[in-house]
Scaffold this active site. Structure first.
Site, PDB file in Angstrom:
ATOM      1  CG  PHE A 141      -1.922   1.203   1.048  1.00  0.00           C
ATOM      2  CD1 PHE A 141      -3.102   1.067   0.323  1.00  0.00           C
ATOM      3  CD2 PHE A 141      -1.627   2.458   1.567  1.00  0.00           C
ATOM      4  CE1 PHE A 141      -3.965   2.137   0.123  1.00  0.00           C
ATOM      5  CE2 PHE A 141      -2.482   3.536   1.375  1.00  0.00           C
ATOM      6  CZ  PHE A 141      -3.649   3.378   0.658  1.00  0.00           C
ATOM      7  CG  ASP A 226       5.907   3.994   1.663  1.00  0.00           C
ATOM      8  OD1 ASP A 226       5.896   4.711   2.691  1.00  0.00           O
ATOM      9  OD2 ASP A 226       4.924   3.876   0.916  1.00  0.00           O
ATOM     10  CE  LYS A 255       0.026   6.550   6.781  1.00  0.00           C
ATOM     11  NZ  LYS A 255      -1.324   6.910   6.369  1.00  0.00           N
TER      12      LYS A 255
HETATM   13  C1  LIG Z   1       3.171   2.880   3.570  1.00  0.00           C
HETATM   14  C2  LIG Z   1       2.247   3.945   3.055  1.00  0.00           C
HETATM   15  N1  LIG Z   1       2.590   4.651   1.972  1.00  0.00           N
HETATM   16  C3  LIG Z   1       1.811   5.631   1.492  1.00  0.00           C
HETATM   17  C4  LIG Z   1       0.614   5.956   2.087  1.00  0.00           C
HETATM   18  C5  LIG Z   1      -0.247   7.059   1.513  1.00  0.00           C
HETATM   19  O1  LIG Z   1      -0.255   8.160   2.336  1.00  0.00           O
HETATM   20  P1  LIG Z   1      -1.384   9.298   2.152  1.00  0.00           P
HETATM   21  O2  LIG Z   1      -2.681   8.711   2.601  1.00  0.00           O
HETATM   22  O3  LIG Z   1      -0.923  10.429   3.024  1.00  0.00           O
HETATM   23  O4  LIG Z   1      -1.395   9.658   0.702  1.00  0.00           O
HETATM   24  C6  LIG Z   1       0.213   5.239   3.220  1.00  0.00           C
HETATM   25  C7  LIG Z   1      -1.076   5.543   3.881  1.00  0.00           C
HETATM   26  O5  LIG Z   1      -1.631   4.767   4.609  1.00  0.00           O
HETATM   27  C8  LIG Z   1       1.043   4.205   3.716  1.00  0.00           C
HETATM   28  O6  LIG Z   1       0.716   3.499   4.789  1.00  0.00           O
END
Ligand SMILES: Cc1ncc(COP(=O)(O)O)c(C=O)c1O
Length: 401
Positions: A141, A226, A255
């Site tokens: 994700f 990530d 976040k």
């Molecule tokens: C590992 C990871 N990458 C990217 C994102 C996307 O972040 P955003 O919702 O701020 O676009 C998330 C969101 O849950 C995430 O957990």
């Protein structure tokens, strides 16, 4: 109609139904607790998917935001502002890297990482134009943009949103052989979550991340971690990669970097890698704005103390010890995770994750289900041991044998 029902009905009438929230309407929040419009209190065991690592209304972060609100909030990157240099320098230092490219949301930062890797691949590695490949993992994700969902394996996230962006190779998470086979001369990057959050807090087998580090170094491929959800203290370390002694080529952060106050994300890497950008090739009106920088600087200062990482490690040990007692004994089939982060698989015979979440809500605990029958637990790192124990008692009441 109660105030709660009224507000939910009104929200449903006037907003797109791209979420299915629990039937609670939050009015205020403090630390690890939220209070709804009818005065009921709930322990927050989700923490905004780790955006609230430092808790709701954290005094240091709110003070930093308030002070900046009275000075200047937005300049756009058309002009310099006096918080930018310090933010970039401190964040690079926290990451042990050199260069920062700030954005706002997580998905934007992932998009930035993809663009960076492609351009680096063409200009530095020498991949033929248009042939760059990025290897990602199944069940990933990384956000919701059209390019990011192009390499999702979640049918719900993709259906009806094509055509999809090419240039991605998907391999099973945690499988070093598949990863090795997928990397070719046109591979510019491997993009991974060091722990897969949305998939259910999946921790890869020991040695996996270190193996990917070795492979990517050997083959001249960028290792992009990530750490949007796993980073900034959640697992008991600043970065989840640290548990395997791994330093990637690039961190993607979001976040908690915004302290639960403003959206702040960033890509952090070497000057060689991020140096591929020239003015006009990438950007964001709000990225690196003064308010975002002021709040993030306070977040970075808090992380530098090590206090939050220590808390997550200590309380996390307690959390996993207690959850371990539930696993196999009641309705829980498996528990995974690291630090103050756990995925709890519930035997589907006892209800869906949603039904379990609603039962916990009735007992004053807010969690979020994922993938059918998994409950995710990720309290703010500032939660007290007493509150955590109270939350665990509610979990036992719902999920115990
Ligand atoms: C590992 C990871 N990458 C990217 C994102 C996307 O972040 P955003 O919702 O701020 O676009 C998330 C969101 O849950 C995430 O957990």
């Amino acid at each position: 109609m109660t105030a709660t029902e009224d507000l939910i009905a009104s929200a449903e009438a006037h907003s797109a139904h791209n979420y299915h929230p629990l039937p609670v309407v939050v009015a205020t929040a403090d630390g690890a607790w939220m209070t709804d419009v009818e005065g009921r209190r709930y322990l927050d065991l989700l923490a905004g998917y780790s955006a609230l690592n430092f808790g709701h209304g954290n005094t240091r972060l709110i003070e930093a935001a308030k002070a900046q609100l009275d000075r200047v909030t937005l300049t756009s990157r058309a002009f310099h502002h006096d918080r930018f240099a310090e933010f970039c320098a401190r964040l690079a230092e926290l990451c042990g890297m050199e260069t920062v490219l700030p954005m706002n949301t997580g998905a934007e930062a992932v998009e930035t990482a993809v663009k960076t890797a492609r351009k680096w691949g063409y200009r530095v590695k020498g991949v033929p134009d248009g042939r760059a490949k990025i290897v990602v993992a199944g069940n990933n994700f990384h956000g919701r943009t059209t390019t990011v969902i192009s390499f999702s394996t979640d049918a719900e996230a993709r259906a009806d949103f094509g055509p999809y962006t090419p240039g991605f190779e998907i391999v099973p998470y945690g499988d070093p052989t598949a990863m090795r086979a997928a990397v070719t001369e046109n591979t510019v990057a491997v993009l991974l979550e060091p722990i897969q959050g949305e998939a259910g807090v999946l921790v890869p087998p020991p040695g996996y991340l270190a193996g990917v580090r070795e492979l990517t170094r050997e083959r001249g491929v960028l290792f992009i971690a990530d750490e949007i959800q796993s980073g900034l203290g959640r697992t008991g370390r600043t970065f989840a990669c640290e548990h395997e002694g791994v330093v990637p080529d690039m961190y993607v952060l979001g976040k908690a970097l915004g302290g639960g106050v403003v959206p702040v994300s960033a890509v952090v890497s070497s000057s060689e890698v991020l140096g591929v950008f020239k003015p006009g090739e990438h950007g964001s009106t709000f990225g690196g704005n003064p308010l975002a920088c002021a709040v993030a600087l306070e977040v970075i200062a808090m992380l530098r103390s090590g206090e939050y990482q220590r808390r997550a490690a200590e309380l996390g040990e307690h959390l996993h010890r207690e959850l371990g007692l539930l696993a196999g004994a009641g309705r829980v089939t498996q528990v995974r995770g690291r630090g103050l982060w756990a995925g709890v698989d519930v035997d589907p015979a006892y209800g869906t994750g949603r039904e379990i979440s609603e039962k916990l809500m009735d007992r004053g605990v807010l969690v979020k289900d994922t993938h059918g029958s998994t409950i995710r637990i990720a309290p703010p790192l500032v939660i007290s041991k007493e509150d955590l124990d109270w939350g665990l008692a509610q979990l036992r009441a719902v999920l115990g044998g």
